[in-house]
Write a protein that holds these residues in place. Structure first.
Motif, PDB file in Angstrom:
ATOM      1  N   ARG A 271     -50.319 138.587 -18.744  1.00 22.40           N
ATOM      2  CA  ARG A 271     -51.313 137.646 -19.267  1.00 22.40           C
ATOM      3  C   ARG A 271     -52.185 137.090 -18.148  1.00 22.40           C
ATOM      4  NH1 ARG A 271     -49.127 135.298 -24.648  1.00 22.40           N
ATOM      5  NH2 ARG A 271     -47.429 136.729 -25.085  1.00 22.40           N
ATOM      6  N   GLN A 272     -51.534 136.682 -17.080  1.00 29.16           N
ATOM      7  CA  GLN A 272     -52.286 136.086 -15.974  1.00 29.16           C
ATOM      8  C   GLN A 272     -53.201 137.106 -15.309  1.00 29.16           C
ATOM      9  OE1 GLN A 272     -51.911 132.559 -14.951  1.00 29.16           O
ATOM     10  NE2 GLN A 272     -53.925 133.252 -14.195  1.00 29.16           N
ATOM     11  N   ASN A 273     -52.700 138.314 -15.084  1.00 27.68           N
ATOM     12  CA  ASN A 273     -53.523 139.354 -14.444  1.00 27.68           C
ATOM     13  C   ASN A 273     -54.723 139.730 -15.328  1.00 27.68           C
ATOM     14  OD1 ASN A 273     -51.806 139.459 -12.251  1.00 27.68           O
ATOM     15  ND2 ASN A 273     -50.648 141.225 -13.007  1.00 27.68           N
ATOM     16  N   PHE A 274     -54.465 139.830 -16.614  1.00 25.04           N
ATOM     17  CA  PHE A 274     -55.543 140.168 -17.536  1.00 25.04           C
ATOM     18  C   PHE A 274     -56.608 139.082 -17.538  1.00 25.04           C
ATOM     19  CE2 PHE A 274     -57.342 139.665 -21.826  1.00 25.04           C
ATOM     20  CZ  PHE A 274     -57.968 140.895 -21.974  1.00 25.04           C
ATOM     21  N   TYR A 275     -56.178 137.836 -17.629  1.00 23.75           N
ATOM     22  CA  TYR A 275     -57.130 136.721 -17.637  1.00 23.75           C
ATOM     23  C   TYR A 275     -57.944 136.694 -16.347  1.00 23.75           C
ATOM     24  CZ  TYR A 275     -59.134 132.080 -17.525  1.00 23.75           C
ATOM     25  OH  TYR A 275     -60.019 131.032 -17.411  1.00 23.75           O
ATOM     26  N   ASP A 276     -57.271 136.855 -15.224  1.00 26.94           N
ATOM     27  CA  ASP A 276     -57.965 136.821 -13.928  1.00 26.94           C
ATOM     28  C   ASP A 276     -59.020 137.929 -13.832  1.00 26.94           C
ATOM     29  OD1 ASP A 276     -56.434 134.665 -13.174  1.00 26.94           O
ATOM     30  OD2 ASP A 276     -55.001 135.843 -11.998  1.00 26.94           O
TER      31      ASP A 276
END
Length: 477
Positions: A271-276
Motif C-alpha cells: 500500500r505504501q509503495n503504491f501510494y508513494d
C-alpha cells in the motif's frame, strides 16, 4: 366510402391512394386478413384509371402490406402492422447503435436477466442473500426515525448533513480525516465512477487498473472515451506508469482490500509503495473500499486514504454490500473542490440520493446497530465460505485451485485448463446454474470463475457446485 383523391394536391394521385389505403389498415378499418375490393371496383369508387390502381397494388405488395391469393383476391397481409409500425416510428435501433454509452457484454446481459429467475442457482452474484439482510431491523428503524417535511425533501447537493457528520466520525475510526465538506453521498459507489468519468477527466484519459478488474464488467469509463490499461504492481510499476502516462490525464482505480473479483489483499508495504509511486507521478487514485467491513479477521490494515497527505485519493464506501443494496447509499471522500464538482454533476443527474435511505443509514450508524449487524454478518459469511471450501476440497482439488477467502463474498476459482468459455456458461444456464466467468473481468481469462458463497443457500451451493463439477470435468476427460 366517400374519400376521393384531391386533384389539386401537390401529391400525385398514386401517392394519395397509397397513403389512404395505409391509413385504413393503420386505423383498423381494414384488419389483417380483410379482402380488398377488386381493382376495377376501386378504380370506379375513386374515379381513377384501373392502371393507377394496378400500380398502387404492386407497390403495396412489394412493401409487404397486402398479398394476393390466386383465384381468391387481394388481402391485408399478416405482416402489415409490423411494416406500418416500422415506417411510422423513428429508427430507434440506429439511435441505440450510435449512442455514446456502450452496451454490456452479452454474458453480463444474460447474467442480469437470469438473476431475476426464481429457479436459478446464483453461484457468482455480488449480492447478499435475502436471509442475510437485516430486513426486520430496517423495518424497526423506520418506527424510530422521525421524519419532518424538510428531512424527506431534497437534500443539499452533497447529501444529508446529518449523515455526513455521522460518516465523518465513522471514517475517523479507520484513520480517515474527513469533515462534512469532504464527503459526498452517492447512490452507490458505482455512481461515483460515473460522476468522475463525466466531471474530472477529458476524453482519451487513461484509467489504470489491476487485472482482473471489476471495471471491465461495466462500461462507465469506456463509454466516456477513456482508455483502460491493466498494469502489474511489481518493481517495474513506476517506469510502466511513467511511460504510458506521458501527457495524458490519468488515474488509478484499485481495491486494496478484498479486491473484486479476486478477493486479494495488499500488504502494508504494498500500500505504501503504491501510494508513494502515484504521488511521485501525480496520478490520482480511486480507492474502492466497499468490502473492507467484511474481512473475517478485522485487522488494522490502513486504507490508502488514511496515509494520503496530498489529496491524491478519492475514497469510495457503501452499505450496498453490508446493509442493503436497495438503499442505494454510498459515499466518496476527497478534496473539497473535487467533492463540490462531483456534487454539482450529481444534482444535474438525479437531484440527490433518497432522503429516507439516508435517514435509515444515519440511524444504523449512530445507534450502533450497524456494527452489531456487521459482526453477525461476518460470522455468517465465514460459515458459508468454510462450507463452500469443504465442497471444493472434496470435488475440485484435482481440476482447480483457489486461495482461502479472507472475507467478502468470493472465491476466485482457477481451473487447470482454459475451459471457462461462453459455451460452458450457456451449458450451465441450461441446467439453471448461473456463474460469473473470468472473461468478463479480463477478456483473456478463460481459467477463472468468481464463485460467490454470499447469495445461494447451503443446499443451493451443494447442488450448484455438484452440477458445476459435472459440466467442467467433461473438459478433463
Amino acid at each position: 366510402m366517400h374519400w376521393k383523391p384531391d386533384r389539386s394536391s401537390h401529391l400525385t394521385i398514386h401517392t394519395q391512394i397509397i397513403e389512404w389505403i395505409k391509413s385504413r389498415i393503420d386505423r383498423g378499418d381494414w384488419l389483417i386478413g380483410t379482402k380488398l375490393p377488386t381493382q376495377r371496383h376501386l378504380a370506379e369508387l375513386l374515379g381513377v384509371n384501373r392502371s393507377t390502381i394496378n400500380n398502387v397494388m404492386e407497390e403495396l405488395k412489394a412493401a409487404g402490406l397486402i398479398e394476393s391469393k390466386i383465384g381468391s383476391g387481394t388481402y391485408v397481409s399478416n405482416n402489415s402492422w409490423n411494416v406500418l409500425l416500422s415506417k411510422s416510428q423513428p429508427n430507434w435501433q440506429q439511435h441505440i447503435e450510435m449512442s455514446i454509452h456502450k452496451a454490456n457484454y452479452h454474458t453480463i446481459q444474460l447474467i442480469n436477466d437470469y438473476e431475476q429467475k426464481e429457479d436459478i442457482i446464483r453461484l457468482g452474484t455480488g449480492e447478499l442473500s435475502p436471509d442475510l439482510l437485516p430486513s426486520k431491523k430496517i423495518e424497526e428503524s423506520l418506527k424510530e426515525i422521525q421524519l419532518d417535511g424538510r428531512a424527506i425533501g431534497y437534500s443539499e447537493p452533497q447529501g444529508s448533513k446529518k449523515l455526513r457528520r455521522i460518516l465523518s466520525d465513522y471514517l475517523n475510526k479507520r484513520g480517515i480525516q474527513a469533515n462534512i465538506d469532504n464527503i459526498l453521498i452517492v447512490s452507490g459507489a458505482l455512481q461515483t465512477l460515473q460522476l468522475v468519468s463525466l466531471g474530472l477527466l477529458e476524453e482519451n484519459s487513461i484509467i489504470f487498473q489491476e487485472a482482473p478488474s471489476y471495471l471491465n464488467s461495466i462500461h462507465t469509463f469506456q463509454s466516456a472515451g477513456m482508455n483502460m490499461i491493466a498494469v502489474h504492481r511489481n518493481a517495474e510499476l513506476k517506469s510502466t506508469l511513467r511511460n504510458i502516462k506521458k501527457k495524458k490525464q490519468s488515474l488509478f482505480y484499485c481495491s486494496p482490500t478484498l479486491q473484486n473479483p479476486s478477493g486479494g489483499n495488499w500488504s502494508m508495504e504494498e500500500r505504501q509503495n503504491f501510494y508513494d509511486t502515484c504521488k511521485e507521478l501525480k496520478i490520482p487514485i480511486i480507492e474502492d473500499d466497499v468490502y473492507h467491513e467484511l474481512l473475517f479477521e478485522q485487522s488494522l490494515r490502513p486504507t490508502l486514504k488514511s496515509i494520503d497527505d496530498s489529496g491524491l485519493v478519492l475514497y469510495l464506501g457503501s452499505v450496498s454490500k453490508t446493509l442493503s443494496p436497495g438503499l442505494r447509499i454510498g459515499w466518496v471522500v476527497g478534496p473539497e473542490a473535487v467533492i463540490k464538482r462531483l456534487a454539482d454533476i450529481k444534482m444535474q443527474t438525479d437531484y440527490g440520493s433518497s432522503a429516507i435511505s439516508q435517514e435509515i443509514v444515519s440511524y444504523f450508524l449512530s445507534s450502533g446497530m450497524y456494527e452489531t449487524h456487521l459482526s453477525d454478518l461476518r460470522e455468517k459469511l465465514k460459515e458459508r465460505a468454510e462450507f463452500t471450501e469443504r465442497i471444493l476440497a472434496e470435488n475440485f482439488s484435482d481440476i482447480a485451485t483457489w486461495k482461502k477467502p479472507k472475507g467478502g463474498f468470493y472465491i476466485w476459482l482457477r481451473f487447470n485448463k482454459a475451459i471457462v468459455n461462453k459455451q460452458l456458461f450457456l451449458n450451465l444456464i441450461k441446467r439453471n446454474i448461473l456463474i460469473n466467468p473470468g472473461y468478463i473481468y479480463d477478456s483473456t481469462d478463460y481459467h477463472h470463475i468468481r464463485l460467490s458463497y454470499a447469495y445461494a443457500s447451503f443446499e443451493e451451493l451443494e447442488t450448484g457446485l455438484a452440477i458445476l463439477k459435472e459440466e467442467t470435468e467433461k473438459y478433463f476427460c
